[in-house]
Design an enzyme around this catalytic site. Sequence first.
Site, PDB file in Angstrom:
ATOM      1  N   GLY A  44     -14.530  42.813  36.730  1.00 39.88           N
ATOM      2  CA  GLY A  44     -13.222  43.394  36.456  1.00 39.88           C
ATOM      3  C   GLY A  44     -13.234  44.893  36.648  1.00 39.88           C
ATOM      4  O   GLY A  44     -13.458  45.654  35.703  1.00 39.88           O
ATOM      5  N   SER A 122     -14.779  35.861  39.941  1.00 38.02           N
ATOM      6  CA  SER A 122     -16.021  36.032  39.189  1.00 38.02           C
ATOM      7  C   SER A 122     -16.925  34.802  39.280  1.00 38.02           C
ATOM      8  O   SER A 122     -18.133  34.909  39.533  1.00 38.02           O
ATOM      9  CB  SER A 122     -15.632  36.353  37.745  1.00 38.02           C
ATOM     10  OG  SER A 122     -16.606  35.992  36.833  1.00 38.02           O
ATOM     11  N   HIS A 142      -8.035  38.495  30.462  1.00 35.19           N
ATOM     12  CA  HIS A 142      -8.099  38.295  29.023  1.00 35.19           C
ATOM     13  C   HIS A 142      -7.467  36.983  28.574  1.00 35.19           C
ATOM     14  O   HIS A 142      -7.244  36.763  27.390  1.00 35.19           O
ATOM     15  CB  HIS A 142      -7.462  39.482  28.311  1.00 35.19           C
ATOM     16  CG  HIS A 142      -8.220  40.769  28.545  1.00 35.19           C
ATOM     17  ND1 HIS A 142      -8.391  41.293  29.800  1.00 35.19           N
ATOM     18  CD2 HIS A 142      -8.871  41.592  27.712  1.00 35.19           C
ATOM     19  CE1 HIS A 142      -9.103  42.399  29.706  1.00 35.19           C
ATOM     20  NE2 HIS A 142      -9.411  42.606  28.452  1.00 35.19           N
TER      21      HIS A 142
HETATM   22 MG    MG Z   1     -10.779  46.365  29.167  1.00 35.02          MG
END
Ligand code: MG
Length: 208
Positions: A44, A122, A142
Amino acid sequence: MPYELKQIALSTKGFMPEDEGDALFAAAIDASRVVTAADFVEIGSYCGRSTVWLGAAARMSGVKLHAVDHHGGSEENQPGWEWHDESLVDPATGRLNTLPHFLATLDRAGLNDVVRPVVAESSSAASSWVQPISFVFIDGGHGREVARTDWTSWSPLLTSGATLAIHDVFEDERDGGQAPFEEIYLPAISAGFSEISRIGSLRVLRKS
Ligand code: MG
């Protein structure tokens, strides 16, 4: 952290607070002393703000930083969501694309020789991984599924002594979303990682 690079990090778009960026830098340097001659991984990167801190640490440690991001933005970065930034939308496609901004940050920071951009999901990057790793920083999407996948993809690649840093860990749901805490932090503690430092929402763990 060299002064010039610190200024570049602070002037780059992103969500990493200064004190947590400095802690991230220190944690990566420390990780490279525990497990030597092994690379760093960032999950990220967005526009490369935290990448500058970690790239500086990689240079000082004599290793590479693999910066993994599909550069299409996380769920929370999409139009209509809280963390959307209209200036990151590619006018040609109408879709979010952080890659040009990320590459511009690397250029500005002069970190092209130590940072290896990995433009991929990922899980896809992890599935074909070959390099030894001393340090992984997970700061990806998230959402629950995404956070869980980051943990299940990368944790098997961490050997004894390796360091795992996790961003946006909130024990209290009133402070923020629970996915990094429940899907990464807690599973890591259950798997035998121990916490070695914390600041803000950054947690630094080490595999025994
Ligand atoms: Mg962060």
